[in-house]
Design a protein around this motif. Structure first.
Motif: not given
Length: 98
Positions: A22-30, A55-67
């Motif tokens: 998911d490096k593209d999401e990290f680049i967007k966050a940067m 991540r969401d606490i219950r489902t552990r799904e990635v909700k956001k990428h932060k840089a």
């Protein structure tokens, strides 16, 4: 160098994040972080990008990428790398009221 917890696989530095699927999401966050800091002048040589998957606490799904651009202040010299002190301010989103 900043401390990184070994137990948290969602916290990493930029060189580690660029090897992730998911490096593209990290680049967007940067790019978003750079855009948010647009008015500031960055002439600092000792800096590191720290990345985190939120991540969401219950489902552990990635909700956001932060840089976050972190700066190693221990190697800086007043008058060379900076001439003012910077005091970070908390945003209302990060303050827990309940």
């Amino acid at each position: 160098m900043a401390f990184k917890s070994v137990a948290d696989p969602d916290t990493m530095y930029m060189h580690q994040a660029m090897k992730q699927p998911d490096k593209d999401e990290f680049i967007k966050a940067m790019l978003k972080e750079i855009q948010d800091q647009q008015g500031l002048i960055w002439n600092i040589t000792h800096k590191d990008w720290q990345m985190k998957r939120k991540r969401d606490i219950r489902t552990r799904e990635v909700k956001k990428h932060k840089a976050r651009l972190s700066i190693d202040g221990s190697r800086m010299i007043q008058g060379v790398h900076y001439d003012q002190n910077y005091a970070p301010v908390a945003s209302w989103n990060s303050i827990r009221t309940s």
